[in-house]
Scaffold this motif. Structure first.
Motif, PDB file in Angstrom:
ATOM      1  N   ILE A  29       1.012  -1.613   0.406  1.00  0.00           N
ATOM      2  CA  ILE A  29      -0.286  -0.127  -0.027  1.00  0.00           C
ATOM      3  C   ILE A  29       0.545   1.264  -0.184  1.00  0.00           C
ATOM      4  CG2 ILE A  29      -1.130   1.593   1.019  1.00  0.00           C
ATOM      5  CD1 ILE A  29      -3.241  -1.221   2.605  1.00  0.00           C
ATOM      6  N   ASP A  30       1.948   0.972   0.988  1.00  0.00           N
ATOM      7  CA  ASP A  30       3.123   2.431   0.821  1.00  0.00           C
ATOM      8  C   ASP A  30       4.246   2.123   1.207  1.00  0.00           C
ATOM      9  OD1 ASP A  30       4.110   4.390   1.328  1.00  0.00           O
ATOM     10  OD2 ASP A  30       3.223   4.864   3.875  1.00  0.00           O
ATOM     11  N   PRO A  31       5.090   2.288  -0.223  1.00  0.00           N
ATOM     12  CA  PRO A  31       6.241   1.418  -0.138  1.00  0.00           C
ATOM     13  C   PRO A  31       7.407   1.755   0.726  1.00  0.00           C
ATOM     14  CG  PRO A  31       5.330   1.807  -2.340  1.00  0.00           C
ATOM     15  CD  PRO A  31       4.818   2.370  -1.240  1.00  0.00           C
ATOM     16  N   HIS A  32       6.741   3.258   1.200  1.00  0.00           N
ATOM     17  CA  HIS A  32       8.106   3.958   2.109  1.00  0.00           C
ATOM     18  C   HIS A  32       6.949   3.253   3.992  1.00  0.00           C
ATOM     19  CE1 HIS A  32       9.497   6.249  -1.263  1.00  0.00           C
ATOM     20  NE2 HIS A  32       7.846   6.786  -1.825  1.00  0.00           N
ATOM     21  N   PHE A  33       6.395   2.806   4.070  1.00  0.00           N
ATOM     22  CA  PHE A  33       5.891   2.386   5.421  1.00  0.00           C
ATOM     23  C   PHE A  33       7.142   1.907   6.054  1.00  0.00           C
ATOM     24  CE2 PHE A  33       4.683  -1.114   8.175  1.00  0.00           C
ATOM     25  CZ  PHE A  33       3.664  -0.499   8.536  1.00  0.00           C
ATOM     26  N   HIS A  34       7.329   2.347   6.871  1.00  0.00           N
ATOM     27  CA  HIS A  34       8.289   1.918   8.511  1.00  0.00           C
ATOM     28  C   HIS A  34       7.880   1.538   9.380  1.00  0.00           C
ATOM     29  CE1 HIS A  34       8.796   6.560   8.065  1.00  0.00           C
ATOM     30  NE2 HIS A  34       8.979   6.066   9.653  1.00  0.00           N
ATOM     31  N   LEU A  35       8.728   1.177  10.628  1.00  0.00           N
ATOM     32  CA  LEU A  35       8.514   1.115  11.960  1.00  0.00           C
ATOM     33  C   LEU A  35       8.900   2.139  11.895  1.00  0.00           C
ATOM     34  CD1 LEU A  35       8.755  -2.699  12.849  1.00  0.00           C
ATOM     35  CD2 LEU A  35       6.655  -1.433  12.160  1.00  0.00           C
ATOM     36  N   ASP A  36       9.291   3.115  13.407  1.00  0.00           N
ATOM     37  CA  ASP A  36       8.742   3.568  14.541  1.00  0.00           C
ATOM     38  C   ASP A  36      10.505   3.572  14.858  1.00  0.00           C
ATOM     39  OD1 ASP A  36       6.557   5.754  12.876  1.00  0.00           O
ATOM     40  OD2 ASP A  36       5.780   4.730  15.091  1.00  0.00           O
ATOM     41  N   SER A  37      11.339   4.201  15.511  1.00  0.00           N
ATOM     42  CA  SER A  37      12.035   4.308  16.156  1.00  0.00           C
ATOM     43  C   SER A  37      12.426   3.075  17.532  1.00  0.00           C
ATOM     44  CB  SER A  37      13.327   5.187  16.378  1.00  0.00           C
ATOM     45  OG  SER A  37      12.575   5.926  16.992  1.00  0.00           O
ATOM     46  N   THR A  38      11.136   3.322  18.317  1.00  0.00           N
ATOM     47  CA  THR A  38      10.652   2.206  18.922  1.00  0.00           C
ATOM     48  C   THR A  38      10.155   1.069  19.127  1.00  0.00           C
ATOM     49  OG1 THR A  38       8.406   3.285  19.036  1.00  0.00           O
ATOM     50  CG2 THR A  38       9.958   4.713  20.482  1.00  0.00           C
ATOM     51  N   GLU A  39       9.517   1.159  17.360  1.00  0.00           N
ATOM     52  CA  GLU A  39       9.306  -0.849  17.265  1.00  0.00           C
ATOM     53  C   GLU A  39      10.134  -1.287  16.410  1.00  0.00           C
ATOM     54  OE1 GLU A  39       4.874   1.364  16.057  1.00  0.00           O
ATOM     55  OE2 GLU A  39       6.561   1.299  14.810  1.00  0.00           O
ATOM     56  N   VAL A  40      11.516  -0.789  15.966  1.00  0.00           N
ATOM     57  CA  VAL A  40      12.287  -1.611  15.050  1.00  0.00           C
ATOM     58  C   VAL A  40      12.520  -2.627  14.876  1.00  0.00           C
ATOM     59  CG1 VAL A  40      14.204  -1.159  13.796  1.00  0.00           C
ATOM     60  CG2 VAL A  40      12.342   0.479  13.467  1.00  0.00           C
ATOM     61  N   GLY A  41      13.724  -2.343  16.508  1.00  0.00           N
ATOM     62  CA  GLY A  41      13.897  -3.442  17.354  1.00  0.00           C
ATOM     63  C   GLY A  41      13.365  -4.274  18.400  1.00  0.00           C
ATOM     64  N   HIS A  42      12.287  -4.416  18.470  1.00  0.00           N
ATOM     65  CA  HIS A  42      11.197  -5.217  19.258  1.00  0.00           C
ATOM     66  C   HIS A  42      10.800  -6.512  18.587  1.00  0.00           C
ATOM     67  CE1 HIS A  42       7.759  -7.031  20.428  1.00  0.00           C
ATOM     68  NE2 HIS A  42       7.337  -6.223  21.219  1.00  0.00           N
ATOM     69  N   PRO A  43      11.939  -7.925  19.727  1.00  0.00           N
ATOM     70  CA  PRO A  43      12.249  -8.665  18.849  1.00  0.00           C
ATOM     71  C   PRO A  43      10.723  -9.856  18.946  1.00  0.00           C
ATOM     72  CG  PRO A  43      11.358  -8.681  21.248  1.00  0.00           C
ATOM     73  CD  PRO A  43      11.440  -7.188  21.045  1.00  0.00           C
ATOM     74  N   LEU A  44       9.750  -9.486  18.769  1.00  0.00           N
ATOM     75  CA  LEU A  44       8.632 -10.213  18.561  1.00  0.00           C
ATOM     76  C   LEU A  44       8.980  -9.424  16.652  1.00  0.00           C
ATOM     77  CD1 LEU A  44       5.720 -11.178  20.721  1.00  0.00           C
ATOM     78  CD2 LEU A  44       7.775 -12.459  20.085  1.00  0.00           C
ATOM     79  N   TRP A  45       7.993  -8.428  16.771  1.00  0.00           N
ATOM     80  CA  TRP A  45       8.044  -7.922  15.075  1.00  0.00           C
ATOM     81  C   TRP A  45       8.537  -7.212  14.397  1.00  0.00           C
ATOM     82  CZ3 TRP A  45       4.921  -5.717  18.929  1.00  0.00           C
ATOM     83  CH2 TRP A  45       4.926  -4.636  19.783  1.00  0.00           C
ATOM     84  N   GLY A  46      10.071  -7.028  15.457  1.00  0.00           N
ATOM     85  CA  GLY A  46      11.208  -6.983  14.472  1.00  0.00           C
ATOM     86  C   GLY A  46      11.785  -7.333  13.188  1.00  0.00           C
ATOM     87  N   PRO A  47      12.281  -8.370  13.374  1.00  0.00           N
ATOM     88  CA  PRO A  47      12.793  -9.297  12.533  1.00  0.00           C
ATOM     89  C   PRO A  47      12.067  -9.778  11.347  1.00  0.00           C
ATOM     90  CG  PRO A  47      13.304  -9.542  14.679  1.00  0.00           C
ATOM     91  CD  PRO A  47      12.450  -8.900  15.119  1.00  0.00           C
ATOM     92  N   VAL A  48      10.381  -9.595  11.662  1.00  0.00           N
ATOM     93  CA  VAL A  48       9.198 -10.114  11.454  1.00  0.00           C
ATOM     94  C   VAL A  48       9.099  -9.153  10.091  1.00  0.00           C
ATOM     95  CG1 VAL A  48       7.304 -11.145  10.646  1.00  0.00           C
ATOM     96  CG2 VAL A  48       8.946 -11.805  12.836  1.00  0.00           C
ATOM     97  N   PHE A  49       9.790  -7.723  10.800  1.00  0.00           N
ATOM     98  CA  PHE A  49       8.965  -7.037   9.034  1.00  0.00           C
ATOM     99  C   PHE A  49      10.556  -6.408   8.581  1.00  0.00           C
ATOM    100  CE2 PHE A  49      10.131  -2.522   8.404  1.00  0.00           C
ATOM    101  CZ  PHE A  49       9.053  -1.831   7.454  1.00  0.00           C
ATOM    102  N   ASP A  50      11.902  -6.828   8.816  1.00  0.00           N
ATOM    103  CA  ASP A  50      13.173  -6.647   8.260  1.00  0.00           C
ATOM    104  C   ASP A  50      13.171  -8.052   7.544  1.00  0.00           C
ATOM    105  OD1 ASP A  50      14.226  -4.514   9.420  1.00  0.00           O
ATOM    106  OD2 ASP A  50      14.954  -6.270  10.255  1.00  0.00           O
ATOM    107  N   GLN A  51      12.218  -9.049   7.410  1.00  0.00           N
ATOM    108  CA  GLN A  51      12.068 -10.213   6.054  1.00  0.00           C
ATOM    109  C   GLN A  51      11.100  -9.843   5.775  1.00  0.00           C
ATOM    110  OE1 GLN A  51      10.165 -13.175   8.288  1.00  0.00           O
ATOM    111  NE2 GLN A  51      11.194 -14.367   6.216  1.00  0.00           N
ATOM    112  N   ALA A  52      10.136  -8.937   5.865  1.00  0.00           N
ATOM    113  CA  ALA A  52       9.238  -8.779   4.601  1.00  0.00           C
ATOM    114  C   ALA A  52       9.341  -7.376   4.076  1.00  0.00           C
ATOM    115  CB  ALA A  52       7.823  -7.800   5.446  1.00  0.00           C
ATOM    116  N   ALA A  53      10.018  -6.932   4.557  1.00  0.00           N
ATOM    117  CA  ALA A  53      10.731  -5.404   3.822  1.00  0.00           C
ATOM    118  C   ALA A  53      11.825  -5.847   2.592  1.00  0.00           C
ATOM    119  CB  ALA A  53      11.767  -4.447   4.999  1.00  0.00           C
ATOM    120  N   ARG A  54      12.170  -6.720   2.800  1.00  0.00           N
ATOM    121  CA  ARG A  54      13.587  -7.437   1.791  1.00  0.00           C
ATOM    122  C   ARG A  54      12.872  -7.933   0.996  1.00  0.00           C
ATOM    123  NH1 ARG A  54      16.822  -9.042   6.404  1.00  0.00           N
ATOM    124  NH2 ARG A  54      15.704 -11.438   6.987  1.00  0.00           N
ATOM    125  N   ARG A  55      11.801  -8.442   0.772  1.00  0.00           N
ATOM    126  CA  ARG A  55      10.893  -8.985   0.090  1.00  0.00           C
ATOM    127  C   ARG A  55      10.412  -8.580  -1.546  1.00  0.00           C
ATOM    128  NH1 ARG A  55       7.324 -14.067   0.807  1.00  0.00           N
ATOM    129  NH2 ARG A  55       8.651 -15.323   1.651  1.00  0.00           N
TER     130      ARG A  55
END
Length: 130
Positions: free
Chosen positions: A104-130
């Protein structure tokens, strides 16, 4: 007798994302009404999410009102859906929600407080690499 089964969550998200791109031209008052309904559903979803009622929050974030018109709430709803899926042990749905938000939004990103979360941080990184 056939028993109808509910759509899987990823399929439901995909349908809602696809449908959100099919806009029809509405009069201004109707657009305002749709936006008000979307904001109400989104606000209720946030309340439920913050209360830890993830299943009910998911229902609110998947409410058709959020998906009728293009809305900045869609990527935020998908982000909170992803968080909910990760918190409840559903990493595949979490990744799919992040991928949908990025679609929907290619510029979508997590806030700095959300990026390092142990549950969703790695999952977001995986999704962003696709």
């Amino acid at each position: 007798m056939k028993i109808l089964r509910p759509l899987s969550t990823p399929l439901m998200i995909a349908c809602l994302v696809a449908a959100s791109g099919c806009r029809s031209h509405h009069e201004e008052p109707q657009e305002d009404a749709f936006q008000a309904q979307a904001e109400k559903a989104f606000g209720e979803g946030i309340r439920l999410y913050e209360a830890g009622d993830y299943a009910a929050a998911e229902e609110q974030f998947l409410t058709p009102a959020i998906w009728v018109e293009d809305s900045p709430l869609q990527s935020q709803a998908l982000k909170l859906l992803a968080f909910s899926y990760c918190v409840t042990g559903r990493p595949n749905q979490c990744r799919f929600a992040f991928e949908s938000a990025l679609q929907i939004d290619p510029h979508f990103h997590l806030d700095s407080t959300e990026v390092g979360h142990p549950l969703w941080g790695p999952v977001f990184d995986q999704a962003a690499r696709r």
